[in-house]
Design an enzyme around this catalytic site. Structure first.
Site, short mmCIF file in Angstrom:
data_model
loop_
_atom_site.label_atom_id
_atom_site.label_comp_id
_atom_site.label_asym_id
_atom_site.label_seq_id
_atom_site.Cartn_x
_atom_site.Cartn_y
_atom_site.Cartn_z
N GLU A 104 -0.24 5.11 0.96
CA GLU A 104 -0.47 6.05 2.06
C GLU A 104 -0.52 5.31 3.39
OE1 GLU A 104 -3.36 9.34 1.16
OE2 GLU A 104 -3.69 8.11 -0.62
N ASP A 125 0.86 -1.17 0.00
CA ASP A 125 0.00 0.00 0.00
C ASP A 125 0.91 1.23 0.00
OD1 ASP A 125 -2.34 1.57 0.25
OD2 ASP A 125 -2.05 1.67 2.41
#
Length: 201
Positions: free
Chosen positions: A9, A7
């Site tokens: 953020e 991922d």
């Protein structure tokens, strides 16, 4: 070589929308996928707020230009590239992420696109339904073993599909609901988890 799906953020960069909230003083923009599990519900709320406050794409890009990768993220990513094929699988948008990708050395990024009309964000287009799970599946159909790392509710499909999966600095509320995923709170701890699980292949 294994594929590592990360991922973006919360794992490598700060939460962009929290940065926008701090810049504009709009508390509603602090909500992220750590708070609202359904991504479309979250994005519709954000679009409504942007429209009500007449916040344009340039304002958001100005905030993004001032953001830096999380401390240690670049070094972690360098380490990861030496040990895995790395793909960043994110629910952000290319129109947001490019300045931060430059600061991370232009890793592969799979994300979405915004619909922009007259400089204002009018909507968004996801890459495909269930994009994070489908990205992992695609690598698996190429006979890669996939490890995945996320921190929020929207990462769960990716983590569930991966051969090995981990949380990185996720909220305790999320970790408690999905205890089967080991949790790391530093890049060093995450590297040790990834080394151990990849070596078990």
């Amino acid at each position: 070589m294994n594929v590592l799906c990360l991922d973006l953020e919360g794992v490598l960069i700060p939460e962009i929308w929290i940065g926008v909230a701090e810049h504009t003083g709009i508390e509603g923009l602090r909500k992220t996928t750590r708070d609202i599990p359904v991504y479309d519900e979250l994005m519709q709320m954000r679009l409504k707020i942007l429209d009500e406050h007449r916040i344009d794409l340039e304002t958001i890009r100005g905030v993004i230009d001032g953001l830096q990768p999380l401390p240690g993220a670049a070094a972690f990513l360098d380490w990861a590239r030496a040990h895995f094929q790395v793909a960043i699988i994110s629910d952000t948008f290319y129109e947001f992420a490019q300045p931060l990708m430059a600061k991370l050395g232009w890793p592969m990024l799979l994300c979405h696109r915004l619909e922009v009309v007259g400089g204002r964000i009018a909507g968004y287009r996801i890459r495909q339904p269930d994009p994070k799970r489908q990205s992992v599946k695609a690598f698996q159909t190429l006979c890669y073993r996939v490890l995945a790392v996320g921190d929020s509710y929207n990462d769960i499909p990716m983590l569930e599909q991966a051969d090995e999966a981990f949380f990185y600095r996720c909220p305790q509320t999320v970790a408690a609901q999905y205890p089967r995923f080991p949790r790391a709170d530093s890049y060093g701890a995450l590297m040790r988890l990834l080394e151990r699980r990849s070596a078990a292949d």
